[in-house]
Design a protein around this motif. Structure first.
Motif, PDB file in Angstrom:
ATOM      1  N   VAL A   1       0.771  -1.310  -0.062  1.00 36.87           N
ATOM      2  CA  VAL A   1      -0.048  -0.012   0.132  1.00 36.87           C
ATOM      3  C   VAL A   1       0.734   1.338  -0.093  1.00 36.87           C
ATOM      4  CG1 VAL A   1      -1.573   1.235   1.560  1.00 36.87           C
ATOM      5  CG2 VAL A   1      -2.165  -1.249   1.083  1.00 36.87           C
ATOM      6  N   TYR A   2       1.938   1.270   0.746  1.00 38.82           N
ATOM      7  CA  TYR A   2       2.831   2.427   0.903  1.00 38.82           C
ATOM      8  C   TYR A   2       3.489   2.783  -0.364  1.00 38.82           C
ATOM      9  CZ  TYR A   2       6.998   4.870   2.096  1.00 38.82           C
ATOM     10  OH  TYR A   2       8.105   5.870   1.954  1.00 38.82           O
ATOM     11  N   TYR A   3       4.198   1.684  -0.958  1.00 38.65           N
ATOM     12  CA  TYR A   3       4.802   1.947  -2.083  1.00 38.65           C
ATOM     13  C   TYR A   3       3.905   2.395  -3.444  1.00 38.65           C
ATOM     14  CZ  TYR A   3       9.060   1.513  -0.158  1.00 38.65           C
ATOM     15  OH  TYR A   3      10.310   1.583   0.656  1.00 38.65           O
ATOM     16  N   ILE A   4       2.573   2.172  -3.385  1.00 42.66           N
ATOM     17  CA  ILE A   4       1.779   2.782  -4.504  1.00 42.66           C
ATOM     18  C   ILE A   4       1.444   4.053  -3.769  1.00 42.66           C
ATOM     19  CG2 ILE A   4      -0.597   2.503  -5.137  1.00 42.66           C
ATOM     20  CD1 ILE A   4      -0.399  -0.278  -4.975  1.00 42.66           C
TER      21      ILE A   4
ATOM     22  N   SER B   1       3.312   7.329 -11.470  1.00 38.79           N
ATOM     23  CA  SER B   1       2.569   7.695 -12.759  1.00 38.79           C
ATOM     24  C   SER B   1       1.738   6.449 -13.232  1.00 38.79           C
ATOM     25  CB  SER B   1       3.398   8.125 -13.825  1.00 38.79           C
ATOM     26  OG  SER B   1       4.254   9.246 -13.438  1.00 38.79           O
ATOM     27  N   PHE B   2       2.430   5.288 -13.258  1.00 36.83           N
ATOM     28  CA  PHE B   2       1.476   4.210 -13.757  1.00 36.83           C
ATOM     29  C   PHE B   2       0.288   3.911 -12.757  1.00 36.83           C
ATOM     30  CE2 PHE B   2       0.788  -0.361 -13.097  1.00 36.83           C
ATOM     31  CZ  PHE B   2       0.554  -0.714 -14.370  1.00 36.83           C
ATOM     32  N   SER B   3       0.374   3.886 -11.638  1.00 39.11           N
ATOM     33  CA  SER B   3      -0.627   3.536 -10.591  1.00 39.11           C
ATOM     34  C   SER B   3      -1.543   4.732 -10.661  1.00 39.11           C
ATOM     35  CB  SER B   3      -0.306   3.192  -9.197  1.00 39.11           C
ATOM     36  OG  SER B   3       0.314   4.250  -8.604  1.00 39.11           O
TER      37      SER B   3
ATOM     38  N   PHE C   1      -5.432   2.222 -14.703  1.00 37.56           N
ATOM     39  CA  PHE C   1      -5.013   1.609 -13.477  1.00 37.56           C
ATOM     40  C   PHE C   1      -5.152   2.258 -12.157  1.00 37.56           C
ATOM     41  CE2 PHE C   1      -2.390   0.745 -17.138  1.00 37.56           C
ATOM     42  CZ  PHE C   1      -2.340  -0.928 -17.085  1.00 37.56           C
ATOM     43  N   TYR C   2      -5.936   3.281 -12.058  1.00 36.58           N
ATOM     44  CA  TYR C   2      -6.333   4.177 -10.978  1.00 36.58           C
ATOM     45  C   TYR C   2      -7.048   3.216  -9.985  1.00 36.58           C
ATOM     46  CZ  TYR C   2      -8.076   7.561  -7.928  1.00 36.58           C
ATOM     47  OH  TYR C   2      -8.488   8.307  -6.707  1.00 36.58           O
ATOM     48  N   ASP C   3      -7.981   2.561 -10.509  1.00 38.50           N
ATOM     49  CA  ASP C   3      -9.167   1.819  -9.446  1.00 38.50           C
ATOM     50  C   ASP C   3      -8.175   0.761  -9.010  1.00 38.50           C
ATOM     51  OD1 ASP C   3     -11.007   3.438 -10.192  1.00 38.50           O
ATOM     52  OD2 ASP C   3     -12.016   2.263 -11.860  1.00 38.50           O
ATOM     53  N   ALA C   4      -7.360  -0.154  -9.862  1.00 34.14           N
ATOM     54  CA  ALA C   4      -6.907  -1.377  -9.388  1.00 34.14           C
ATOM     55  C   ALA C   4      -5.841  -0.857  -8.490  1.00 34.14           C
ATOM     56  CB  ALA C   4      -6.235  -1.868 -10.439  1.00 34.14           C
ATOM     57  N   TYR C   5      -5.162   0.219  -8.461  1.00 34.21           N
ATOM     58  CA  TYR C   5      -3.863   0.319  -7.691  1.00 34.21           C
ATOM     59  C   TYR C   5      -4.012   1.369  -6.638  1.00 34.21           C
ATOM     60  CZ  TYR C   5      -1.637  -2.852 -10.591  1.00 34.21           C
ATOM     61  OH  TYR C   5      -1.353  -4.215 -11.317  1.00 34.21           O
TER      62      TYR C   5
ATOM     63  N   ALA D   1      -5.427   0.992  -2.968  1.00 31.32           N
ATOM     64  CA  ALA D   1      -4.182   1.146  -1.857  1.00 31.32           C
ATOM     65  C   ALA D   1      -5.154   2.124  -0.634  1.00 31.32           C
ATOM     66  CB  ALA D   1      -3.029   1.648  -2.211  1.00 31.32           C
ATOM     67  N   GLY D   2      -5.678   2.943  -1.223  1.00 28.86           N
ATOM     68  CA  GLY D   2      -6.343   3.871  -0.221  1.00 28.86           C
ATOM     69  C   GLY D   2      -7.547   3.134   0.659  1.00 28.86           C
ATOM     70  N   GLN D   3      -8.152   2.155   0.022  1.00 32.29           N
ATOM     71  CA  GLN D   3      -9.104   1.312   0.860  1.00 32.29           C
ATOM     72  C   GLN D   3      -8.241   0.505   1.896  1.00 32.29           C
ATOM     73  OE1 GLN D   3     -10.774  -0.353  -2.666  1.00 32.29           O
ATOM     74  NE2 GLN D   3     -12.528   1.297  -2.520  1.00 32.29           N
ATOM     75  N   VAL D   4      -7.452  -0.323   1.575  1.00 32.28           N
ATOM     76  CA  VAL D   4      -6.720  -0.842   2.421  1.00 32.28           C
ATOM     77  C   VAL D   4      -6.086  -0.158   3.559  1.00 32.28           C
ATOM     78  CG1 VAL D   4      -4.893  -2.719   2.606  1.00 32.28           C
ATOM     79  CG2 VAL D   4      -6.142  -2.634   0.513  1.00 32.28           C
TER      80      VAL D   4
END
Ligand code: GLN
Length: 448
Positions: free
Chosen positions: A283-286, A338-340, A345-349, A353-356
């Motif tokens: 989560v942190y690295y995203i 930039s990728f996430s 890819f925003y929803d998947a990453y 990550a914000g939800q977790v």
């Protein structure tokens, strides 16, 4: 005299630790002289005390590089709010301390300028990203420094150098004038040799700041008020995930011994679970990379620092200045972030990550319903050899597993010395409730 002696000591020890990027000698001596003339009031315990500043905190008229080639010539025209507070307390800033480039790293090896060494063993890393801040204090160059902690960068180097490092509650200390890495995680905090010094320093730098939109409108208690040694009735939690796989056995032993010490002092220590903490690193690295990728957009070759010479068009200025100005780790994070954040890819990453992140915070909320503090190791290992892990980013990222959840939850966390493994210091991490640094200092002081 103290300021002059400090520079003598720095010059004598600097070849062994290499902690400073810039020294502020002339100005520091002027400040000290002015203070002598003005006189020191007895209530001002920090007056005249030399302090070192991590080089991602902007200092007016004093080179501020964030240890990046991108800012190799950046002299700010204003002071960070923490610097205003340093001057209000009559402390003497003696220089700017080495770090990982833009605070991205855990060993200070990504600095563009120099390799800082561990104060206990010159072949070992000082930790990071606040490696200069920790090594300088541990080597006796200065009694006090400021570092920053986004995912462990105060606590882990404090642990590696056997000193006290505090990452305050998110919002406790103003981030105005801190070169932003991950704005929802970054906090400035003090590194010192003793718990009491640390509490005095946090008193000086805390408080609401209208210039920082995330600054907390909370009153600041006296962080030295509970330094009594009293521990009776204190409820301490020890998460089983913090003593699991990957933690060096000597560190596990030291933490269990610390738990025993707290029991003997009259506290209760019980095992708990933080089930989502295992997702912390991912989560942190995203989140951190995403925020970094936007925060670092401002370094475009036009406004600050480095500009490539070999350019034909405006596009060239951007691309070449950034390609040449940023180091490998910084580029890796900009690309990952930039990728996430990208539309596919925003929803998947990023969103996931914000939800977790919320689940991780809820784990802590749950534990803090029944406990005053959480303890565990600050890092899974003691300081390792220079060059040993720098080419394995994944191994570096995974070693942040014990510090990152605290930043994701916005909680205060500190590291204090808790013994040695083969001559290298072990850090005990103490985690408190939001804005309850006072109780953390109470326990740290009783343990020390
Ligand atoms: N080691 C972590 C990282 O590389 C933490 C850095 C920090 O707290 N600034 O992001």
């Amino acid at each position: 005299d103290l300021t002059r002696a400090t520079f003598d000591r720095i010059k004598e020890t600097e070849p062994t630790v290499d902690a400073f990027i810039t020294l502020n000698e002339a100005k520091a001596l002027d400040l000290a002289k002015a203070l002598d003339l003005k006189g020191i009031s007895e209530s001002n315990v920090l007056a005249g005390i030399p302090i070192g500043i991590k080089d991602n905190i902007v200092t007016k008229d004093l080179l501020t590089t964030a240890a990046s080639k991108m800012l190799y010539n950046f002299t700010p025209i204003y002071d960070a709010t923490v610097m205003d507070k340093v001057y209000q307390a009559d402390m003497i800033p003696v220089g700017k301390l080495n770090m990982d480039e833009f605070a991205m790293g855990g060993s200070s090896e990504t600095s563009y300028f120099k390799l800082t060494k561990n104060a206990w063993d010159q072949t070992k890393v000082p930790g990071g990203s606040s490696g200069g801040s920790a090594a300088a204090v541990a080597a006796g160059q200065i009694p006090l420094s400021l570092g920053t902690d986004t995912g462990g960068s105060i606590r882990q180097p404090a642990a590696f150098n056997g000193i006290v490092g505090m990452k305050p509650t998110y919002g406790r200390v103003s981030r105005y004038g801190l070169i932003a890495f991950s704005s929802s995680l970054d906090q400035i905090g003090p590194l010192t040799r003793s718990v009491q010094d640390n509490a005095f320093a946090l008193n000086a730098i805390s408080g609401y700041d209208e210039k920082d939109g995330t600054s907390a409108g909370r009153s600041v208690p006296d962080f030295t008020a509970k330094l009594t040694g009293e521990m009776k009735g204190m409820r301490i939690a020890l998460p089983k995930e913090y003593l699991g796989e990957g933690i060096q056995p000597e560190i596990k032993e030291a933490i269990l011994k610390a738990a025993e010490t707290f029991r003997q002092l009259g506290a209760t220590v019980e095992e708990v679970s933080l089930p989502h903490s295992k997702y912390g690193v991912a989560v942190y690295y995203i989140i951190a990379s995403s925020e970094a990728s936007t925060n670092l957009q401002r370094f475009d070759g036009i406004r600050f620092g480095y500009r490539s010479e070999d350019v034909q068009t405006l596009e060239d200025v951007y691309i070449k200045s950034r390609s040449e100005g940023f180091g490998t780790e910084v580029k890796r994070r900009i690309m990952l972030g930039s990728f996430s954040l990208s539309s596919g890819f925003y929803d998947a990453y990023f969103k996931k990550a914000g939800q977790v992140r919320t689940l991780i915070k809820q784990d802590f909320d749950q534990v803090f319903q029944d406990f005053d503090l959480i303890i565990g190791p600050s890092a899974p290992n003691v300081a390792y050899g220079i060059g040993e892990n720098i080419n394995d980013p994944l191994a570096m990222y995974l070693s942040d597993l014990l510090t990152i959840p605290v930043n994701l939850a916005g909680l205060p966390g500190m590291s204090i010395p808790a013994g040695f493994s083969e001559g290298l210091p072990i850090g005990l991490q103490i985690i408190g409730k939001h804005f309850d640094e006072q109780t953390m200092y109470q326990a740290a002081y009783a343990f020390e």
